[in-house]
Write a protein that holds these residues in place. Structure first.
Motif, PDB file in Angstrom:
ATOM      1  N   LYS A  73      -4.332   1.657   1.821  1.00 46.91           N
ATOM      2  CA  LYS A  73      -3.193   1.745   0.917  1.00 46.91           C
ATOM      3  C   LYS A  73      -3.676   1.680  -0.538  1.00 46.91           C
ATOM      4  O   LYS A  73      -4.494   0.829  -0.887  1.00 46.91           O
ATOM      5  N   GLU A 110       7.412  -3.587  -4.456  1.00 49.70           N
ATOM      6  CA  GLU A 110       6.025  -3.638  -3.970  1.00 49.70           C
ATOM      7  C   GLU A 110       5.925  -3.350  -2.465  1.00 49.70           C
ATOM      8  O   GLU A 110       5.013  -3.821  -1.796  1.00 49.70           O
ATOM      9  N   ASP A 144       2.749  -1.961   0.452  1.00 50.27           N
ATOM     10  CA  ASP A 144       1.859  -2.780   1.291  1.00 50.27           C
ATOM     11  C   ASP A 144       2.470  -2.926   2.681  1.00 50.27           C
ATOM     12  O   ASP A 144       1.779  -2.864   3.697  1.00 50.27           O
ATOM     13  N   VAL A 184      -0.870 -10.042  -5.407  1.00 45.60           N
ATOM     14  CA  VAL A 184      -1.611  -8.974  -4.751  1.00 45.60           C
ATOM     15  C   VAL A 184      -0.936  -8.432  -3.494  1.00 45.60           C
ATOM     16  O   VAL A 184      -1.115  -7.282  -3.139  1.00 45.60           O
TER      17      VAL A 184
END
Ligand code: ASP
Ligand code: MG
Length: 453
Positions: A7, A212, A215, A271
């Protein structure tokens, strides 16, 4: 099949140089499946345009849309110029056609939003996902320009979800079933390139997995394919002990358990998307966080059982905190007191970061919010209420209880004579938290970090 799900986030998709790097990294794997974010800033701009359209300024919203188009054209043309290929006119034509189509769709959705004078969650998802729809298609075409057999797959064909727009829940059974088509593509020697973040509701409309969310897409697909590993390629060398933008000596953590990494994501380690690890964990697939600008660096490896012998994993910190203290009136002492306080917090959906209680009073660290006034009105029914504003919260994550004494004395040494307003430890979550003045927050965090890590 030795499948690796790779990714690449927004900063990896920033410009034609990073696109080239992404393609280089992919080329080193036997069976890579590639998930990409939108190019840097695009998702934010799309949402901004949607909000502006809803508020009435359609022209301004369309200008943002136009700038997104131009930025992508710029990346594409520079990429094709740097990597000459006989098929360039064909590739260019197909990319420009796709881009025109997606920008026309964006304009249509913005115009609709403007007319409705409201941005519905469904519309917001349809608009926000356009960044990934574009980036995945263009990158796949650019792969062909450097003689890699890359193939675009629309994420809506794979990531099937419910209709909870903005934070859709994946339908794992359907995703498993649909992922078969990815294997077919791999079998024929092609590398699938799929946009992260978005999927499809049962009625065919577009959903997103939340901020986000790419992920999460990677982990869902990795789980469905029983991948050998899931690799999150980003612009830092792994999950850090603390935010390196503020804490100079923050360093990557070599290895974490799924449990600890999830915990850290909730506590602000930027992260990873907090839900990311679940599908990987269920199938025991290792997750790596790697730096695409320093691919030789080991990064962070996330696995089932990691070394629990260290005394603490990481440190996070938060600004704009408020310390709320409620002291019970004599008439509401006992059980009902705390119940009432927490019921009020729940009513206003105010998440609690740390709590200290005695029988007759409670002190709670909360993020500052507009709802504090209303909360205070509710709480005067049970006790006297005070607020201390401009506080900061420092949390040590993953503390082992046997090291607690040592850790707290290290913290107090680091803080020297500075006041600590509150200190709490939750055994279950293994978190030791301190409330300090906001003014001193970063400085204190730096001192604690260098004392402990
Ligand atoms: N582009 C989306 C976002 O910025 C998803 C992602 O990059 O993970 O939230
Ligand atoms: Mg990210």
């Amino acid at each position: 099949m030795n499948i690796h799900v790779l990714k690449f986030g927004g900063t990896s998709m920033n410009d034609h140089h990073t696109w080239k790097k992404v393609l280089e990294i992919i080329s080193k794997y036997e069976y890579p499946v590639v998930i990409v974010s939108a190019t840097a800033r695009t998702t934010r701009q799309l949402i901004e345009a949607a909000q502006i359209a809803a508020k009435g300024d359609l022209d301004k919203a369309l200008v943002i849309g136009e700038s997104i188009k131009l930025r992508h054209l710029g990346i594409l043309h520079r990429f094709l110029k740097d990597n000459p290929h006989p098929k360039r006119p064909l590739i260019e034509e197909s990319c420009e056609h796709k881009l025109d189509q997606k920008i026309a769709l964006l304009f249509k959705l913005l115009t609709y939003t403007h007319k409705a004078a409201e941005l519905t969650p469904a519309m917001s998802d349809a608009i926000a996902s356009i960044g990934e729809q574009i980036s995945s298609y263009l990158l796949a075409q650019c792969g062909l320009a450097v003689n890699q057999l890359t193939q675009f797959i629309d994420a809506k064909k794979i990531i099937k979800t419910d209709s909870e727009y903005g934070k859709a829940n994946p339908n794992l059974a359907l995703i498993n079933q649909k992922s078969g088509s990815i294997e077919t593509i791999l079998d024929s020697g092609f590398t699938p390139i799929i946009g992260g973040f978005y999927g499809e509701a049962p009625d065919g409309t577009t959903t997103t997995l939340g901020f986000e969310g790419s992920d999460y897409s990677a982990s869902l697909i990795g789980g469905a394919l029983h991948a050998k590993a899931i690799e999150i390629w980003t612009d830092v060398s792994g999950v850090y002990t603390s935010d390196p933008r503020f804490i100079e000596d923050a360093k990557p953590i070599p290895e974490l358990s799924y449990y600890d990494a999830t915990e850290m994501a909730y506590f602000g380690a930027k992260v990873l998307h907090p839900s990311t690890l679940k599908p990987a964990q269920e199938r025991n697939i290792p997750v790596f966080v790697k730096n695409m600008f320093e691919p030789e660096e080991p990064g962070t490896k996330i696995i089932r059982d990691s070394d629990h012998s260290r005394k603490v994993l990481a440190m996070s910190f938060k600004k704009e905190m408020v310390l709320l203290t409620v002291s019970a009136y004599e008439t509401v002492m006992g059980y009902s007191f705390l119940t009432k306080v927490f019921a009020a917090l729940e009513k206003f959906r105010l998440p609690v970061d740390a709590v200290n209680t005695t029988e007759a009073s409670v002190t709670i660290a909360l993020s500052n919010s507009e709802k504090l006034n209303q909360l205070s009105k509710e709480l005067v029914e049970v006790g006297t209420v005070t607020f201390e504003e401009q506080k900061g919260l420092i949390s040590l994550i993953g503390c082992t209880i046997s090291n607690l004494d040592e850790l707290s004395s290290q913290v107090f040494n680091a803080l020297d004579s500075q006041d600590v307003d509150m200190i709490t430890f939750t055994k279950e979550k293994r978190i030791l938290s301190f409330v300090v003045d906001e003014e001193q927050l970063i400085q204190s965090a730096q001192k604690i970090h260098s004392g402990i890590f």
